[in-house]
Design a protein around this motif. Structure first.
Motif: not given
Lengths: 153, 153
Positions: A134-135, A137-138, A141-142, B142
């Motif tokens: 999930k990270r 994937q985030e 997107e970022e 991130e």
DNA sequence: AAAAATTAAATTGTACACAATTCAATTTTG
DNA sequence: CAAAATTGAATTGTGTACAATTTAATTTTT
């Protein structure tokens, strides 16, 4: 405020806090991790990217069109494509309509590699758990949206 | 679920959705944007990274220690450092205590460049507004944490 | 239509990256 | 202590990246 200032300030830039350095390091790290998996396909990482473009197509595609997708120029692509040609993965042919262009087409070997290649992402991602995926994937997107920022302008 | 599956699935991987490709592209794009600014310092981007390490130190530092910080090996660093030496930016000297090591030290020219270099990040970031800077900063955090994921294991 | 401008690849030259090997110096072991 | 293992740079060889130039083909202008 604090961290924005550290980036803009007049102090010596701190290496580990620079986005550019993190991108540079992460990119090479990921490429490194692809390598053993791609070795089974006898492809380098940039060659693999070219193959991804070709597999998306199925139609012959010009060198410059590949370059547009990957943000690479002929100085990089021409020798890379010649290597793929030597391995009988693609063919290079002058376009009849416009002889300036060279059309790249998959040979049967190149087309068949697609099936194997479909397993590549899974082999790399399998070691992450759901939370980690999930990270990733985030971050993706970022990064995708920030890349838009960087390129336009 | 959906997007996790697209990454793990058996379909042909989609280029634009792959984290690895985004990292590869973003890294090169950022390096490209540094280039005109670094040209004033007569440094390439990897040379600039080495200089950042040296400016943080002020003490002589071995080639392998530089390599540890930047995740680069002697095959990359040795020729790069020889070029910096030719430009009279650094010196290279065998360590007396351990003759296997080569210590890298800033020359006065290299030390003086630090002031100019302090302006580099600002020159690149000035074209972004506050909202955009905030996004860059978030991406940085991130990325920093995901890089930890990628490297350990 | 001929000249000028543009475009697409290829070429040239420089500088990374990095695997693999070599060589010398140092540490660890038996 | 001597042999074996390890370590740190350098070297060799392959493959990108990319700026700059060249060449040929096409398009746009005049």
């Amino acid at each position: 405020m604090k961290s924005v200032n550290t980036a803009m300030g007049t102090n010596a830039p701190r290496l580990d806090d620079q986005l550019c350095f993190l991108l540079y390091t992460a990119s090479r790290e990921v490429t490194r991790q692809y390598q053993p998996v791609l070795k089974a396909l006898d492809l380098t990482y940039p060659q693999y990217l070219v193959m991804l473009v070709l597999w998306e197509q199925s139609k012959p595609i010009s060198v410059s069109e590949i370059g547009k997708r990957l943000h690479l120029d002929s100085g990089t692509l021409t020798p890379l494509l010649k290597r793929l040609e030597q391995k009988a993965i693609i063919t290079r042919r002058r376009n009849d309509r416009d002889e300036r262009q060279v059309d790249i087409q998959l040979q049967s070997k190149g087309l068949e590699m697609k099936r194997h290649a479909a397993e590549v992402p899974g082999k790399l991602l399998c070691r992450f758990d759901d939370a980690q995926l999930k990270r990733l994937q985030e971050l993706r997107e970022e990064l995708k949206s920030v890349l838009g920022l960087l390129i336009n302008e």
